[in-house]
Scaffold this motif. Sequence first.
Motif, PDB file in Angstrom:
ATOM      1  N   TYR A 197       0.558  -1.443  -0.371  1.00 32.29           N
ATOM      2  CA  TYR A 197      -0.034   0.082  -0.009  1.00 32.29           C
ATOM      3  C   TYR A 197       0.693   1.366   0.214  1.00 32.29           C
ATOM      4  O   TYR A 197       0.429   2.064  -0.290  1.00 32.29           O
ATOM      5  CB  TYR A 197      -0.957  -0.267   1.147  1.00 32.29           C
ATOM      6  CG  TYR A 197      -1.809   0.878   1.370  1.00 32.29           C
ATOM      7  CD1 TYR A 197      -2.598   1.699   0.879  1.00 32.29           C
ATOM      8  CD2 TYR A 197      -1.216   2.434   2.417  1.00 32.29           C
ATOM      9  CE1 TYR A 197      -3.448   2.767   0.444  1.00 32.29           C
ATOM     10  CE2 TYR A 197      -1.607   3.254   2.619  1.00 32.29           C
ATOM     11  CZ  TYR A 197      -2.565   4.126   1.417  1.00 32.29           C
ATOM     12  OH  TYR A 197      -3.328   5.652   1.641  1.00 32.29           O
ATOM     13  N   LEU A 200       2.919   1.519  -3.196  1.00 27.29           N
ATOM     14  CA  LEU A 200       1.902   2.050  -4.287  1.00 27.29           C
ATOM     15  C   LEU A 200       1.130   4.046  -4.282  1.00 27.29           C
ATOM     16  O   LEU A 200       0.872   4.415  -4.846  1.00 27.29           O
ATOM     17  CB  LEU A 200       0.707   1.282  -4.431  1.00 27.29           C
ATOM     18  CG  LEU A 200       0.755  -0.438  -5.288  1.00 27.29           C
ATOM     19  CD1 LEU A 200      -0.039  -1.076  -5.349  1.00 27.29           C
ATOM     20  CD2 LEU A 200       1.643  -0.191  -6.470  1.00 27.29           C
ATOM     21  N   PHE A 203       4.055   5.853  -5.986  1.00 28.89           N
ATOM     22  CA  PHE A 203       3.690   5.698  -7.134  1.00 28.89           C
ATOM     23  C   PHE A 203       2.896   6.944  -7.547  1.00 28.89           C
ATOM     24  O   PHE A 203       2.943   7.580  -8.696  1.00 28.89           O
ATOM     25  CB  PHE A 203       3.799   4.212  -7.150  1.00 28.89           C
ATOM     26  CG  PHE A 203       4.586   3.760  -8.146  1.00 28.89           C
ATOM     27  CD1 PHE A 203       5.495   3.596  -8.997  1.00 28.89           C
ATOM     28  CD2 PHE A 203       5.286   2.944  -7.367  1.00 28.89           C
ATOM     29  CE1 PHE A 203       6.204   2.969  -9.431  1.00 28.89           C
ATOM     30  CE2 PHE A 203       6.789   2.774  -7.314  1.00 28.89           C
ATOM     31  CZ  PHE A 203       7.292   2.585  -8.734  1.00 28.89           C
ATOM     32  N   GLU A 204       1.976   6.852  -6.557  1.00 28.91           N
ATOM     33  CA  GLU A 204       0.397   7.368  -7.315  1.00 28.91           C
ATOM     34  C   GLU A 204       0.739   8.698  -7.186  1.00 28.91           C
ATOM     35  O   GLU A 204       0.338   9.642  -7.627  1.00 28.91           O
ATOM     36  CB  GLU A 204      -0.915   6.726  -6.027  1.00 28.91           C
ATOM     37  CG  GLU A 204      -2.056   8.141  -6.114  1.00 28.91           C
ATOM     38  CD  GLU A 204      -3.158   7.470  -5.608  1.00 28.91           C
ATOM     39  OE1 GLU A 204      -4.181   8.381  -6.338  1.00 28.91           O
ATOM     40  OE2 GLU A 204      -3.206   6.833  -4.206  1.00 28.91           O
ATOM     41  N   VAL A 210       4.077   2.268 -12.664  1.00 28.69           N
ATOM     42  CA  VAL A 210       4.277   0.844 -12.263  1.00 28.69           C
ATOM     43  C   VAL A 210       4.835  -0.116 -13.210  1.00 28.69           C
ATOM     44  O   VAL A 210       5.297  -1.001 -13.188  1.00 28.69           O
ATOM     45  CB  VAL A 210       3.160   0.170 -11.679  1.00 28.69           C
ATOM     46  CG1 VAL A 210       3.319   0.522 -10.375  1.00 28.69           C
ATOM     47  CG2 VAL A 210       1.763  -0.082 -12.027  1.00 28.69           C
ATOM     48  N   TYR A 234       2.237  -6.375  -9.184  1.00 31.16           N
ATOM     49  CA  TYR A 234       2.174  -4.469  -8.521  1.00 31.16           C
ATOM     50  C   TYR A 234       2.724  -3.650  -9.638  1.00 31.16           C
ATOM     51  O   TYR A 234       2.275  -2.850 -10.364  1.00 31.16           O
ATOM     52  CB  TYR A 234       1.525  -4.010  -7.844  1.00 31.16           C
ATOM     53  CG  TYR A 234       0.098  -4.913  -6.567  1.00 31.16           C
ATOM     54  CD1 TYR A 234      -0.717  -3.763  -7.797  1.00 31.16           C
ATOM     55  CD2 TYR A 234       0.817  -5.273  -5.575  1.00 31.16           C
ATOM     56  CE1 TYR A 234      -2.251  -4.835  -6.639  1.00 31.16           C
ATOM     57  CE2 TYR A 234      -0.706  -5.673  -5.532  1.00 31.16           C
ATOM     58  CZ  TYR A 234      -2.021  -5.348  -5.918  1.00 31.16           C
ATOM     59  OH  TYR A 234      -3.034  -6.139  -5.311  1.00 31.16           O
ATOM     60  N   VAL A 235       4.213  -4.313  -9.539  1.00 32.81           N
ATOM     61  CA  VAL A 235       5.389  -3.339 -10.134  1.00 32.81           C
ATOM     62  C   VAL A 235       6.504  -4.221 -11.147  1.00 32.81           C
ATOM     63  O   VAL A 235       6.588  -5.122 -11.285  1.00 32.81           O
ATOM     64  CB  VAL A 235       6.433  -2.822  -9.070  1.00 32.81           C
ATOM     65  CG1 VAL A 235       7.242  -1.615  -9.424  1.00 32.81           C
ATOM     66  CG2 VAL A 235       5.533  -1.948  -8.211  1.00 32.81           C
TER      67      VAL A 235
END
Length: 268
Positions: A197, A200, A203-204, A210, A234-235
């Motif tokens: 979490y 990410l 990243f957001e 990603v 996810y990446v």
Amino acid sequence: MTKNNIKELSIQVNLNGLSFCILNRTNNTISFLKSISFDHRLTPHNVLNQLKSELSSNPVFSDEFNDVIIIHQNELSTLVPQKLYSENHKADYLKFNSKILRTDFIATDEIAINNSVNIYVPYVNVNNFIFETFGAFVYKHASTLLIDTLMQGIDSKDTTKVAVNVNETSIDVIVLSDTQLKLVNSFSYTTKEDFIYYILFVFEQLTLNVETDEVVLLGQVDKDNELYQILYTYVRHITFLDPEYKYKFSDEVNKNKLHNHYLILNSF
């Protein structure tokens, strides 16, 4: 101690564990490397007791050392540009993102590579004990070492790299883009879902991709680890930081997975 046996000791202090490293400067060799993980997060008082026990029980620490370095690893730090820093307001900077007490001692590290000042709370009880035991020593915050070494060691020209230093219950995230430091922060986690979490989330917030931007891992994480597995879900691009160390390593030192010990190996 003779000129033929010049040694330096580095100790990394975390509420979740301790790490120790001894460098023999005479032959440029890492002669001792050890990490201890606690079953749960301890208080600074209990961490000091663990440190005392380890130093007194292992004969390698009975040697004399030319230099002693202490690395304080905690979430009680913040970075301020040198131009904006004022010694009179260092507590004010820190309290914006850290819960500090009026009685806390506040220290600073200057980071020349990006003209900033790292403001933090060291473990004063550890510092006092180290001074009583070894005499004069140097201490720094873990994020100071990470910023300095990663900015020198990771090529981020025309690209973005998200470096994640993994500890037992926390991660340090440092984002480098086009040779500039874009973000440094620490997050506490309990589960692998917490772990992914926060990554990410970074990243957001920085509008990273990603699919194209790379995550560089160091610290307590390996490919068979559940943290790596969920990150890989996810990446797209993940690598382990594997620098060329300028030291040799004695036969007694396990040379596998040196990225687990990146911080302390770069403290000298």
